[in-house]
Design an enzyme around this catalytic site. Structure first.
Site, PDB file in Angstrom:
ATOM      1  N   ASP A 181      51.890  41.402  36.790  1.00  0.00           N
ATOM      2  CA  ASP A 181      50.874  41.853  37.745  1.00  0.00           C
ATOM      3  C   ASP A 181      51.442  41.572  39.138  1.00  0.00           C
ATOM      4  O   ASP A 181      51.537  40.423  39.565  1.00  0.00           O
ATOM      5  CB  ASP A 181      49.564  41.099  37.502  1.00  0.00           C
ATOM      6  CG  ASP A 181      48.438  41.554  38.436  1.00  0.00           C
ATOM      7  OD1 ASP A 181      48.749  42.061  39.538  1.00  0.00           O
ATOM      8  OD2 ASP A 181      47.262  41.379  38.078  1.00  0.00           O
ATOM      9  N   TYR A 183      44.051  36.085  37.382  1.00  0.00           N
ATOM     10  CA  TYR A 183      42.972  36.725  38.137  1.00  0.00           C
ATOM     11  C   TYR A 183      41.716  36.728  37.256  1.00  0.00           C
ATOM     12  O   TYR A 183      41.778  37.071  36.067  1.00  0.00           O
ATOM     13  CB  TYR A 183      43.389  38.149  38.504  1.00  0.00           C
ATOM     14  CG  TYR A 183      42.270  38.969  39.077  1.00  0.00           C
ATOM     15  CD1 TYR A 183      41.801  38.733  40.367  1.00  0.00           C
ATOM     16  CD2 TYR A 183      41.663  39.976  38.334  1.00  0.00           C
ATOM     17  CE1 TYR A 183      40.758  39.472  40.888  1.00  0.00           C
ATOM     18  CE2 TYR A 183      40.620  40.721  38.852  1.00  0.00           C
ATOM     19  CZ  TYR A 183      40.180  40.460  40.135  1.00  0.00           C
ATOM     20  OH  TYR A 183      39.151  41.196  40.645  1.00  0.00           O
ATOM     21  N   ARG A 219      41.913  65.461  34.244  1.00  0.00           N
ATOM     22  CA  ARG A 219      42.067  64.156  33.597  1.00  0.00           C
ATOM     23  C   ARG A 219      43.517  63.968  33.166  1.00  0.00           C
ATOM     24  O   ARG A 219      44.085  62.898  33.315  1.00  0.00           O
ATOM     25  CB  ARG A 219      41.122  64.003  32.386  1.00  0.00           C
ATOM     26  CG  ARG A 219      41.400  62.735  31.597  1.00  0.00           C
ATOM     27  CD  ARG A 219      40.330  62.303  30.602  1.00  0.00           C
ATOM     28  NE  ARG A 219      39.592  63.382  29.996  1.00  0.00           N
ATOM     29  CZ  ARG A 219      40.062  64.234  29.068  1.00  0.00           C
ATOM     30  NH1 ARG A 219      41.306  64.101  28.621  1.00  0.00           N
ATOM     31  NH2 ARG A 219      39.305  65.186  28.589  1.00  0.00           N
ATOM     32  N   LYS A 229      44.317  46.464  46.624  1.00  0.00           N
ATOM     33  CA  LYS A 229      44.747  45.387  47.507  1.00  0.00           C
ATOM     34  C   LYS A 229      45.813  45.903  48.485  1.00  0.00           C
ATOM     35  O   LYS A 229      45.507  46.778  49.271  1.00  0.00           O
ATOM     36  CB  LYS A 229      45.212  44.196  46.662  1.00  0.00           C
ATOM     37  CG  LYS A 229      44.280  43.877  45.466  1.00  0.00           C
ATOM     38  CD  LYS A 229      42.910  43.383  45.870  1.00  0.00           C
ATOM     39  CE  LYS A 229      41.901  43.336  44.718  1.00  0.00           C
ATOM     40  NZ  LYS A 229      42.330  42.678  43.486  1.00  0.00           N
TER      41      LYS A 229
HETATM   42  C1  LIG Z   1      41.930  42.657  42.109  1.00  0.00           C
HETATM   43  C2  LIG Z   1      42.943  42.274  41.090  1.00  0.00           C
HETATM   44  C3  LIG Z   1      42.971  42.868  39.821  1.00  0.00           C
HETATM   45  C4  LIG Z   1      41.889  43.844  39.361  1.00  0.00           C
HETATM   46  O1  LIG Z   1      41.964  45.041  40.057  1.00  0.00           O
HETATM   47  P1  LIG Z   1      40.653  45.950  40.391  1.00  0.00           P
HETATM   48  O2  LIG Z   1      41.237  47.036  41.216  1.00  0.00           O
HETATM   49  O3  LIG Z   1      39.668  45.090  41.103  1.00  0.00           O
HETATM   50  O4  LIG Z   1      40.132  46.417  39.078  1.00  0.00           O
HETATM   51  C5  LIG Z   1      43.956  42.491  38.946  1.00  0.00           C
HETATM   52  N1  LIG Z   1      44.903  41.580  39.282  1.00  0.00           N
HETATM   53  C6  LIG Z   1      44.917  40.984  40.495  1.00  0.00           C
HETATM   54  C7  LIG Z   1      45.958  39.977  40.807  1.00  0.00           C
HETATM   55  C8  LIG Z   1      43.948  41.303  41.429  1.00  0.00           C
HETATM   56  O5  LIG Z   1      43.947  40.689  42.621  1.00  0.00           O
END
Ligand SMILES: *Cc1c(COP(=O)(O)O)cnc(C)c1O
Length: 386
Positions: A180, A107, A54, A205
């Protein structure tokens, strides 16, 4: 990695940062260290600081060093998901009574975290349009606002926030700027070099890039913030496991070539959609008429693989196009090698219906993959046929 490699080009860092051949065997690729614990050489005699997985695991360390190098940050942290990364960040840097400025088209999952989880714990937020620096400034409560949170491009409307301008507005008020960077990926945009303090990724992503893993990451440039995040990452425990870390790191090695192809294909799809009768508006920051085009050109290398468009005949036509698409798979998420199509109003953004974050019903979002561009265009053509 040597100092020379730290300063190497993006693709070299993607392939080598944090990824020296294994000292024991010479394995070129960092192994999946499927271990929870580590033998100590006498009590407290840790080998390279590894004690319990962890706290740290070598496969995760390799990923964390690589993503930090790609974002040109001081330190990276890998999590079990993007939202686990966000939750850890909020708990590390905010306290009850504090305030955060968030994008007014955030998001959906991030918005839910702010609204349904963080707010009941006493962390307040104000949505502001990221494309409007004055609106962001007006939403800040000096002294109380700890973070200004920006997505750029935003999801699914692809609004563009001026990272350098918002960084100075945030810093003037004593707040940190969080970006982000999921939609752009570090290949197209490096927020820390533009003045941001913290970068958030859903590595699910583009970073992972193959729709086979869920993960998240944080990258910071300040040593003290890094220490707080390290403490909270270990204390909360939402870490990326070694198998997941391996997959994300494998994805990162090809990020540059994949992103260029995503962008090539997106540009071709945009051109096709612009000429189509059933389409009323194409939303893509690479278009000169896009309101964020100038800022995007300043801070992004190219304009990314996400294209949104509105159809002329309302919601049903948008739903039909989603249903008829073939090469474009109907599904949530984005950033994988395969093309995806979705209806934000009913799918990814259903949770913000009826709130100030609601999206138009005739909107379709594409995550343009790296298949043959002609096949993508032919598919959209038949999906949009009346
Ligand atoms: C998918 C996404 C998230 C969240 O991420 P997860 O891996 O699904 O928890 C946050 N910000 C953006 C812009 C995203 O596309």
């Amino acid at each position: 990695m040597t100092e020379q490699a730290q300063k190497a080009g993006f693709e070299t860092r993607a392939i080598h940062a944090g990824q020296d051949p294994d000292p024991t065997t010479g394995a070129v690729i960092p192994p999946i260290y499927a271990t929870s614990t580590y033998k100590q050489d006498g009590v407290g005699g840790l080998r390279n600081g590894y004690e319990y997985s962890r706290s740290a695991n070598p496969t995760r360390t390799a990923l964390e060093e690589c993503i930090a190098a790609l974002e040109e940050g001081e330190r990276g942290f890998a999590f079990a998901s993007g939202l686990a990364a966000e939750d850890t960040l909020l708990r590390a840097l905010c306290r009850p009574g504090d305030h955060v400025v968030i994008p007014d088209d955030a998001y959906g999952g991030s918005y839910r975290l702010f609204k349904k989880v963080a707010e009941p714990w006493g962390l307040n937020h104000t949505p502001a349009q990221v494309a409007d620096v004055d609106a962001v400034r007006a939403a800040i409560q000096p002294g109380t606002t700890k973070l200004v949170w920006v997505e750029t491009p935003t999801n699914p409307l692809l609004n563009i926030g001026d990272i350098a301008a918002i960084a100075s507005v945030a810093h003037d008020a004593g707040a940190l700027l969080v970006v982000d960077n999921t939609f752009a990926s570090p290949y197209l945009q490096q927020p820390l070099t533009l003045g941001a303090d913290i970068v958030v990724h859903s590595t699910t992503k583009y970073c992972g890039g193959h729709s086979d893993v869920v993960g998240g990451a944080l990258v910071v440039r300040d040593h003290e913030v890094a220490e707080q995040l390290a403490f909270h990452q270990n204390s909360i425990g939402g870490v990326a496991g070694p198998f997941d870390s391996f997959l994300v790191l494998r994805g990162l090695r090809t990020l540059g070539v994949r992103m260029d192809r995503h962008c090539d294909n997106a540009e071709k799809v945009v051109e096709f959609l612009q000429g189509h009768d059933a389409v009323s508006q194409v939303i893509y920051p690479g278009l000169e008429e896009h309101p964020g085009h100038t800022v995007a050109s300043k801070q992004m290398k190219r304009y990314g693989g996400i294209v949104s468009f509105r159809v002329k005949d309302g919601e049903q036509r948008a739903l039909d196009a989603c249903a008829k698409a073939n090469v474009f798979t109907l599904g949530e998420s984005l950033g994988g090698v395969e093309s995806l199509i979705e209806h934000p109003g009913r799918m990814t953004h259903a949770s913000v219906a009826g709130t100030e974050l609601e999206v138009p019903a005739d909107l379709v979002r594409l995550s343009v993959g790296i298949e043959t561009a002609d096949d993508l265009i032919a598919d959209l053509d038949q999906a949009l046929a009346g």
